[in-house]
Design an enzyme around this catalytic site. Sequence first.
Site, PDB file in Angstrom:
ATOM      1  N   ASP A 249       0.878  -0.710  -0.184  1.00  0.00           N
ATOM      2  CA  ASP A 249      -0.310   0.394  -0.147  1.00  0.00           C
ATOM      3  C   ASP A 249       0.715   0.710   0.161  1.00  0.00           C
ATOM      4  OD1 ASP A 249      -1.665   2.474   0.805  1.00  0.00           O
ATOM      5  OD2 ASP A 249      -2.797   1.156   1.533  1.00  0.00           O
ATOM      6  N   GLY A 275      -1.620  -4.749  -2.260  1.00  0.00           N
ATOM      7  CA  GLY A 275      -2.158  -3.290  -3.025  1.00  0.00           C
ATOM      8  C   GLY A 275      -2.728  -2.968  -1.379  1.00  0.00           C
ATOM      9  N   HIS A 276      -3.119  -1.840  -1.915  1.00  0.00           N
ATOM     10  CA  HIS A 276      -4.802  -0.779  -1.014  1.00  0.00           C
ATOM     11  C   HIS A 276      -5.986  -2.429  -0.748  1.00  0.00           C
ATOM     12  CE1 HIS A 276      -6.406   2.177   1.298  1.00  0.00           C
ATOM     13  NE2 HIS A 276      -6.963   2.434   0.223  1.00  0.00           N
ATOM     14  N   PHE A 277      -5.839  -1.808  -2.074  1.00  0.00           N
ATOM     15  CA  PHE A 277      -7.709  -2.896  -1.773  1.00  0.00           C
ATOM     16  C   PHE A 277      -7.300  -3.570  -1.900  1.00  0.00           C
ATOM     17  CE2 PHE A 277      -9.357   1.276  -3.653  1.00  0.00           C
ATOM     18  CZ  PHE A 277     -10.310   1.476  -2.834  1.00  0.00           C
ATOM     19  N   ALA A 278      -6.810  -4.868  -0.792  1.00  0.00           N
ATOM     20  CA  ALA A 278      -6.606  -5.523  -0.682  1.00  0.00           C
ATOM     21  C   ALA A 278      -7.797  -6.678  -1.058  1.00  0.00           C
ATOM     22  CB  ALA A 278      -6.034  -6.210   0.299  1.00  0.00           C
TER      23      ALA A 278
END
Length: 309
Positions: A249, A275-278
């Site tokens: 992330d 990343g961020h939206f796992a």
Amino acid sequence: MTMSVTRVVHRHLDVGGLRLFYRESVPSAAGSADRPPVLLLHGFPSASHQYRRLIDALGDHHRLIAPDYPGFGHSDVPTPATAGGSFDYTFDGLADAVERFVDRLGLTRFVLYLFDFGAPVGFRLATRHPHRVAGLIVQNGNAYLEGLSDQARDFIALRPTDPGAEERVRALLTLPATRGQYEGGTSNPDQVAPDGWTLDQHFLDQPGRSRPQLDLAFDYKSNLRQYDRWQEWLRLHQPPTLIVWGRNDPFFPAPGAEAYLRDLPDAELHLLDTGHFALEEKLPQIAPLVADFLDRTAGADRSAAAATG
């Protein structure tokens, strides 16, 4: 072959004059009524649709409820107070709306799923009503200074009066930035469906949607001032906690996940190569972890209720 498919309802609820959209699973599995429901709190720039696949995967055994905040998704977009309207697009304002939503649904005990914006919203609910929280699932939802990358710190420090500040925030509301939040840091971008960023951008581009996002961006620094309070709440209440975190992330790096263990030494931590939206890429790994955690949390909650009853 017998196959169970989650039934999901999609509704609006009037909350203090605002119509908030939400999606909710209707479990059919035996024993599901005895489990605490799960309140899924979404992030930026998304809405409850980010949890669709998780709801499909787990919703037949657990009651999962995912609202859209005011100004997001299918919920009302009241005119911001900064533009002469009645709604404060601050994190206190979002938490107030979600708190009223919870009260209208009659939720007295639930597990909180905290992601991105959902962390500051959820921690406000938790500190206001500690007895309601049966457990926490934290997915790239930050509550520690070391969980902020240099990029995040620079962005959060922006003030409306800073030269070029509004332009920097508006750049985050464009399709390349939205898509980048979904694909950035992933191992296999082809596993990330385009539906998420496409729908997010559709809503971001609607009239009247940018001012609320600007207000929230400039208010994000208010969350940092509450980190000490949230950490104290964690230390005092020791809620059962599962942490599933995309280690790549760019906003909330892995040290933010590891920091929870200082205050919650018994928390279960999983760092994933995404990343961020796992959930977009790692749902097959995350869903079983969540299911197991919810089963254990429900059992512990029943035991605690029996002991005190």
